[in-house]
Design a protein around this motif. Sequence first.
Motif, short mmCIF file in Angstrom:
data_model
loop_
_atom_site.label_atom_id
_atom_site.label_comp_id
_atom_site.label_asym_id
_atom_site.label_seq_id
_atom_site.Cartn_x
_atom_site.Cartn_y
_atom_site.Cartn_z
N ALA A 142 -7.36 0.46 4.35
CA ALA A 142 -6.39 0.43 3.25
C ALA A 142 -6.79 -0.62 2.21
O ALA A 142 -6.71 -0.37 1.00
N LEU A 143 -7.22 -1.79 2.68
CA LEU A 143 -7.62 -2.85 1.76
C LEU A 143 -8.81 -2.41 0.91
O LEU A 143 -8.92 -2.77 -0.26
N LYS A 144 -9.69 -1.60 1.50
CA LYS A 144 -10.86 -1.12 0.76
C LYS A 144 -10.49 -0.03 -0.24
O LYS A 144 -10.95 -0.03 -1.37
N LEU A 145 -9.63 0.92 0.21
CA LEU A 145 -9.29 2.07 -0.64
C LEU A 145 -8.36 1.69 -1.80
O LEU A 145 -8.37 2.33 -2.84
N LEU A 146 -7.53 0.67 -1.59
CA LEU A 146 -6.54 0.29 -2.61
C LEU A 146 -6.72 -1.20 -2.94
O LEU A 146 -5.86 -2.02 -2.61
N PRO A 147 -7.83 -1.55 -3.60
CA PRO A 147 -8.12 -2.98 -3.81
C PRO A 147 -7.11 -3.69 -4.70
O PRO A 147 -6.97 -4.90 -4.62
N GLN A 148 -6.40 -2.94 -5.55
CA GLN A 148 -5.46 -3.60 -6.47
C GLN A 148 -4.10 -3.87 -5.82
O GLN A 148 -3.23 -4.49 -6.41
N VAL A 149 -3.92 -3.37 -4.59
CA VAL A 149 -2.59 -3.42 -3.96
C VAL A 149 -2.42 -4.69 -3.12
O VAL A 149 -3.32 -5.11 -2.42
N ASN A 150 -1.24 -5.29 -3.23
CA ASN A 150 -0.85 -6.40 -2.36
C ASN A 150 -0.27 -5.84 -1.08
O ASN A 150 0.70 -5.07 -1.12
N PHE A 151 -0.86 -6.22 0.05
CA PHE A 151 -0.35 -5.73 1.33
C PHE A 151 0.55 -6.77 1.99
O PHE A 151 0.27 -7.96 1.95
N VAL A 152 1.64 -6.27 2.56
CA VAL A 152 2.63 -7.13 3.20
C VAL A 152 2.95 -6.55 4.57
O VAL A 152 3.32 -5.38 4.66
N ASN A 153 2.73 -7.34 5.61
CA ASN A 153 3.14 -6.89 6.93
C ASN A 153 4.50 -7.51 7.23
O ASN A 153 4.65 -8.72 7.17
N ALA A 154 5.48 -6.66 7.48
CA ALA A 154 6.83 -7.15 7.73
C ALA A 154 7.23 -6.85 9.16
O ALA A 154 7.02 -5.74 9.64
N TYR A 155 7.80 -7.84 9.83
CA TYR A 155 8.30 -7.65 11.19
C TYR A 155 9.81 -7.86 11.20
O TYR A 155 10.30 -8.84 10.63
N GLY A 156 10.50 -6.95 11.78
CA GLY A 156 11.95 -7.11 11.88
C GLY A 156 12.50 -6.07 12.83
O GLY A 156 11.78 -5.19 13.31
N LEU A 157 13.78 -6.21 13.10
CA LEU A 157 14.43 -5.27 14.01
C LEU A 157 15.74 -4.80 13.37
O LEU A 157 16.26 -5.46 12.47
N THR A 158 16.25 -3.69 13.85
CA THR A 158 17.56 -3.23 13.39
C THR A 158 18.57 -4.37 13.53
O THR A 158 19.34 -4.65 12.61
#
Lengths: 499, 102
Positions: free
Chosen positions: A276-292
Amino acid sequence: MHTALLLEMAAGAFPDRAALGARAAPVAFAELQARARGGAAWLAAQGEGSIVWLGLNGPTLPVALFASGVLGRPFAPLNYRLPDDDLRRLAARTAPSVAIADDDMLARISDIPGVVAIARSAFDAACLDPANREQEPEFVDPDIAVLLFTSGTTGEPKAAVLRHRHLASYVISTVEFMDADDDEAALVSVPPYHIAGVSAVLTSIYGGRRLVHLAAFTPEDWVAAAAGEEITHAMLVPTMLGRVLDVLEARGECLPHLRSLSYGGGRMPAAVIERALKLLPQVNFVNAYGLTETSSTISVLGPDDHRAAIASDDPDVRRRLGSVGRVLPGLELEIRGPSGEVMPTGSAGEVYVRGEQVAGEYLGKSLLDADGWFPTNDQGWLDGEGFLFVEGRLDDVIVRGGENISPGEIEDVLRAHPQVADVAVVGAPDDQWGERVAAFVVTRGEAPTADELSAWVKARLRSTKTPETYDFRAELPYNETGKLLRRVLKQELAAKTAA
Amino acid sequence: MDLKPGSRWKSAVCDTEVVLVRPPSAPASLECGGQPMLAHASQRVADAAISPDHAAGSLLGKRYVDEEAGLEALCSKPGAGSLSLDGRPLTMKEAKKLPASD
């Protein structure tokens, strides 16, 4: 504090700004507010109790959510993919209630005692009717904002309770009011009965980001909507992201408007995020962890963390690409061992969290301890800089001869094998060890043998972590929000052992 | 003044409205423009004016805090008066720079 106030503030300050819907014909904030009030007045006359939602995503969803808030009644979205019997049993538990159902789903929920079923089209019309919109809503001191039913893979689904104060606290502590640029638009593709589907409505409205709903997720529709609606922000679960990347690659589409892509709701394979980082170089990636139970996100791995990790030669920094980042400001997080002791840095245990957005409650039962801490039932550990690594559900930990083995770690190693497309590791009943490590593998290209895979794992992990059995499959069981159904696999193994 | 979480207050002397996010640790008077704020449902009286010492204004969507008592309030409607607790001006909480996650 009331979630309806979030919309009231937005509509009061920016009445003409686009709140939701298509770029060509958006619904403005003042109109959304008028619809929510009109809908609330009409719903109050239909019956008492919770407001149930049975339907796909769409512009009516935020209207119904805020209308429930105006009325001070719980909003309870149901999973329309459930078989009829399960769906009706769940709906019956919401009684007394008023259920808004997609017109083609209305029959599925009709004639349940205590549940007044109405068609979405009737609700839509009522929201536009001046007679309803003119009614001044009565002030109510609201309590429960949302009831979300768990997927119920271990028995009857439980209803997680999110009160207005939890959701409102999450929104105002993580989003700056109306801080989005005019051209920002968020694409929501998780279903309405997923916590991220609820939180996305609230955070987008408060932040001033136009909200676009995909009726139901397919990777082709997602890419078409992202391109056509000039989407700038979106959230995906890992399985969705993998499928979206396939479509982008096949079409040579690069989504020039997309700026931010967050992912969560499951373990992200390193290969997918690197791609994903390679295919969409302009995009900021955010990994979010949470629960209901925590009103959505409690920790984030931000864009800069992603870049630092991928650019680093330091293995400790590099591995943070697999972490869920650091806990949000205002929340407290601890890792605790089996007797409740706080674990040192680097040692795994149960993730505990405390804060104003943490509900930690099911109908009739709070899971918070006396000091307000919520046990997440997730196993994880913190590194020296406070980055959290989540290894999976505690129930999924394999106990082999007294040793706790996390399936996630073994899955990561196997998934890195070039001929492994997907993998699940579970504990199988074992007379000698209590449990043994069993792997289910989907291969690609020339299928590797069990011995080759064992050698691969042995070269990278302690020998007790090497799977003792391999089942080769065409695919693994997932639910529609991308959660691997480990219990299905465990049950198969248990049945096999019993036979 | 019952400053409980979720309670709504309006200024006696300007358009400012707030909702209480976190209560003070001990009973206190929440003011705007130098005058005690009114319960949201009550009527404004016309004769009070903004004190020049509390005239910096309030900004919509900003969170205001008093560190000493632990009070936090969210401005739900802006106005010309500024907020204080027992005469101490509230300070505006810094904007957070969190990436969108849902």
